[in-house]
Design a protein around this motif. Structure first.
Motif, short mmCIF file in Angstrom:
data_model
loop_
_atom_site.label_atom_id
_atom_site.label_comp_id
_atom_site.label_asym_id
_atom_site.label_seq_id
_atom_site.Cartn_x
_atom_site.Cartn_y
_atom_site.Cartn_z
N VAL A 145 0.81 -1.47 -0.02
CA VAL A 145 0.05 0.26 0.20
C VAL A 145 0.63 1.12 -0.13
CG1 VAL A 145 -2.04 1.32 1.33
CG2 VAL A 145 -1.78 -1.15 1.19
N THR A 146 0.39 2.39 -0.72
CA THR A 146 1.24 3.18 -0.97
C THR A 146 0.92 4.45 -0.01
OG1 THR A 146 2.12 2.90 -3.14
CG2 THR A 146 2.15 5.40 -2.19
N LEU A 147 1.16 4.57 0.70
CA LEU A 147 0.22 6.07 1.69
C LEU A 147 1.20 7.38 1.36
CD1 LEU A 147 -0.63 6.69 5.09
CD2 LEU A 147 0.74 6.87 5.51
N ILE A 148 0.06 8.63 1.25
CA ILE A 148 0.72 9.84 1.04
C ILE A 148 -0.41 10.27 1.43
CG2 ILE A 148 0.09 11.71 -0.48
CD1 ILE A 148 -0.69 9.46 -2.49
N ALA A 149 1.13 10.95 1.95
CA ALA A 149 0.91 11.59 3.67
C ALA A 149 0.31 13.25 3.65
CB ALA A 149 2.18 11.66 4.83
N GLU A 150 -1.02 13.58 2.65
CA GLU A 150 -1.64 13.89 2.93
C GLU A 150 -3.29 14.16 2.44
OE1 GLU A 150 -0.75 16.65 -1.11
OE2 GLU A 150 1.40 15.26 -1.25
N LYS A 151 -4.19 15.14 2.85
CA LYS A 151 -4.91 15.39 2.68
C LYS A 151 -5.92 15.03 1.18
CE LYS A 151 -8.06 17.33 5.82
NZ LYS A 151 -8.17 18.68 7.09
N ALA A 152 -7.17 14.64 1.45
CA ALA A 152 -7.69 14.99 0.08
C ALA A 152 -7.97 16.03 -0.27
CB ALA A 152 -9.02 13.75 -1.01
N ALA A 153 -7.79 16.99 -0.87
CA ALA A 153 -8.52 18.51 -1.70
C ALA A 153 -9.63 18.06 -2.48
CB ALA A 153 -7.36 19.91 -2.43
N ALA A 154 -9.82 17.70 -3.26
CA ALA A 154 -10.55 17.52 -4.10
C ALA A 154 -10.94 16.65 -4.99
CB ALA A 154 -10.72 18.82 -5.31
N ILE A 155 -12.23 15.96 -5.52
CA ILE A 155 -12.45 14.97 -6.16
C ILE A 155 -13.52 15.18 -7.48
CG2 ILE A 155 -13.96 12.58 -6.07
CD1 ILE A 155 -13.44 12.95 -2.67
N PRO A 159 -16.59 15.73 5.62
CA PRO A 159 -15.70 16.97 5.94
C PRO A 159 -15.71 17.64 4.14
CG PRO A 159 -14.48 15.09 5.84
CD PRO A 159 -16.44 14.26 6.08
N GLU A 160 -15.10 18.46 4.40
CA GLU A 160 -15.75 19.70 2.79
C GLU A 160 -15.31 19.22 1.87
OE1 GLU A 160 -17.54 22.12 4.81
OE2 GLU A 160 -16.88 22.87 2.73
N VAL A 161 -14.13 18.26 2.02
CA VAL A 161 -14.00 17.96 0.14
C VAL A 161 -15.00 17.07 -0.37
CG1 VAL A 161 -12.63 15.12 1.13
CG2 VAL A 161 -12.49 16.06 -1.06
N ILE A 162 -15.48 15.71 0.81
CA ILE A 162 -17.14 15.28 0.23
C ILE A 162 -18.01 16.47 -0.55
CG2 ILE A 162 -18.94 13.59 0.89
CD1 ILE A 162 -16.32 12.43 0.92
#
Ligand code: FAD
Length: 447
Positions: free
Chosen positions: A106-116, A307-310
């Motif tokens: 699994v690749t863990l990216i230490a960032e939040k999703a900002a937009a989908i 969360p806002e991104v959703i």
């Protein structure tokens, strides 16, 4: 057959204290051969749901690219926060590193999703990286909207009689500092819950019961009052549980203020302002008024939302929970109703029950089944029935094992063995000892 397996699985989750570890180990579902695929799977959120899902997908799939996004390096074992806020565990009991739960695949990216962008099938991270996906699992939990309560701010927690145990391990420890003072000095303890949907709706009650129990043995009877204020017309969404809590509150001398929504606090005056809703007997119209309640200790649980991104990415329900933004999904499969390659998992799912870690345990295999089926070009068969569980602590050393489904049916894991609405030591052990081990097994995709 399916229900037998379900029962055994539940025992696996809740029953370690009663010897369930062996049951879980020997009777866990047999694993099918790995499915070969080049699918790109992005998971947003490495909490209870996202971490468990990532581990299970690694076991099920060969060749998939699995990317997990989370801006927080620490994993919070949130069921432990109630124990921390009652001085029964240190904050460290609830803390671990997310990376330690994940396999190398699994690749863990230490960032939040900002937009989908669900049409283009991409996720943008806060740092501007664009990830293309074939399947997206949204599991970012929920947001605690502490700013929605004028007069309150998180830096007050632990001082001046204010607690807020939902806010995380450090705040739960600070909550105990404020609560402990109350249990030693007495006065008025005022416990609240929000008007929105919330995770572990039993936790506001657990905190009330625990602090009452400790105050009763510390400052002693007659030196303190306990008040519980809730915006809802009942104490719990499952009627038989609500009635049990009402009886226990009566026995324990807890004053209940139903249909009282916390609007603001005045920490200088040590008072909280509530909007009270009543129904006019003649016109049947709702009548609102403002009520002020004093406190020496106040426990705040703020409104909770997706969360806002959703909400900003157009994944929320348009006609339900419009102020809260939960993901629009099928309540049985958790699949998005407009974007079939998107699944909602955990607290963010827009379903009528299920905002507990125990629910996550039952949601993950369902999403796994439908996702793997989609990769194989067939329909999945697993169904989530709304299973929600809350070991409702009523005293130090006593709890009720409350388990229910979408239809408010009680679905006890140990019928005939552990009565769901009795205050038992064994149910306490499940919360205090067994739940964490089983939660950890779930994170690893094993429970
Ligand atoms: C006080 C308290 C007591 C509880 N007691 C119990 C209990 O006794 N039993 C029980 O079963 N459950 C209990 N729960 C509930 C349980 O902890 C949650 O239901 C469970 O953690 C939900 O899992 P989740 O993965 O949906 O969310 P979480 O575990 O909260 O994880 C969400 C993750 O998403 C990340 N995230 C957020 N936004 C983004 C973004 N934009 N991009 C990427 N990542 C993001 C967060 O950093 C976090 O790591 C309790 C909760 C609380 C607060």
């Amino acid at each position: 057959m399916q229900s037998d397996m379900r029962l055994l699985g539940r025992r696996g989750f809740l029953g370690l204290a009663a010897g369930g570890a062996a049951v879980a180990a020997t009777l866990g579902p047999a694993r099918a051969a790995k499915v070969r695929t080049s699918a790109r799977i992005v998971i947003i959120g490495a909490g209870a749901a996202g971490t468990s899902m990532a581990n299970r997908l690694v076991e099920r799939l060969e060749g998939a690219t699995i990317t997990l996004l989370d801006g927080r390096a620490d994993h919070f074992y949130q069921p432990g926060l109630s124990l921390v806020a009652a001085g029964l565990k240190p904050a460290s009991y609830t803390l671990s590193k997310t990376a330690d739960w994940l396999p190398k695949e699994v690749t863990l990216i230490a960032e939040k999703a900002a937009a989908i962008d669900p049409d283009a099938k991409t996720v943008a991270t806060e740092g501007g990286t664009r990830l293309d996906y074939d399947f997206l699992i949204v599991a970012p939990g929920l947001v605690l909207d502490h700013d929605a309560i004028p007069g309150f701010s998180l830096d007050m927690v632990g001082t001046n009689g204010i607690g807020a145990l939902y806010a995380g391990p450090d705040y739960a420890a600070k909550t105990w500092e404020a609560a402990r003072k109350f249990t030693e000095e007495g006065g008025v303890g005022l416990f609240t819950r929000p008007a929105t949907e919330m995770k572990c709706a039993g936790a506001p009650l657990k905190h009330t019961f625990l602090i009452e129990d400790i105050a009763g043995r510390t400052v002693g009877p007659g030196k303190y009052e306990i008040h519980f204020a809730a915006p809802q017309p009942v104490l719990f969404s499952v009627p038989i549980v609500a009635e049990k809590v009402r009886m226990l509150f009566g026995e324990r001398g807890v004053t209940t203020h139903l249909q009282h929504k916390l609007m603001s606090i005045d920490p200088g005056k040590k008072s909280a302002q509530f909007e009270k809703t009543e129904v006019d007997a003649a016109t049947k119209a709702e009548v609102k008024s403002t009520v002020e309640l004093p406190y020496d200790y106040l426990h705040v649980i703020p409104p909770q939302r997706a969360p806002e991104v959703i909400r900003q990415s157009g994944l929320s329900w348009a006609d339900k929970w419009t102020d809260q933004g939960w993901v629009e999904c099928d309540m049985k499969t958790l699949r998005h109703l407009r974007y079939p390659e998107i699944f909602a998992l955990g607290d963010v799912a827009g379903v009528p029950k299920g905002k507990t870690a125990a629910s996550v345990k039952w949601m993950v295999p369902v999403v796994e089944d439908h996702l793997v089926a989609a990769i194989e070009g067939r329909e999945g068969t697993e169904v989530y029935d709304g299973y929600t569980s809350c070991p409702m602590i009523t005293r130090v050393g006593k709890a009720m094992l409350v388990e229910f489904d979408y239809n408010n049916n009680l679905v006890p894991s140990f019928p005939g063995l552990i009565a769901p609405l009795e205050e038992l030591w064994i149910s306490w052990l499940m919360k205090e000892v067994a739940l964490k081990a089983t939660y950890n097994a779930m994170l690893r995709g094993k429970a």
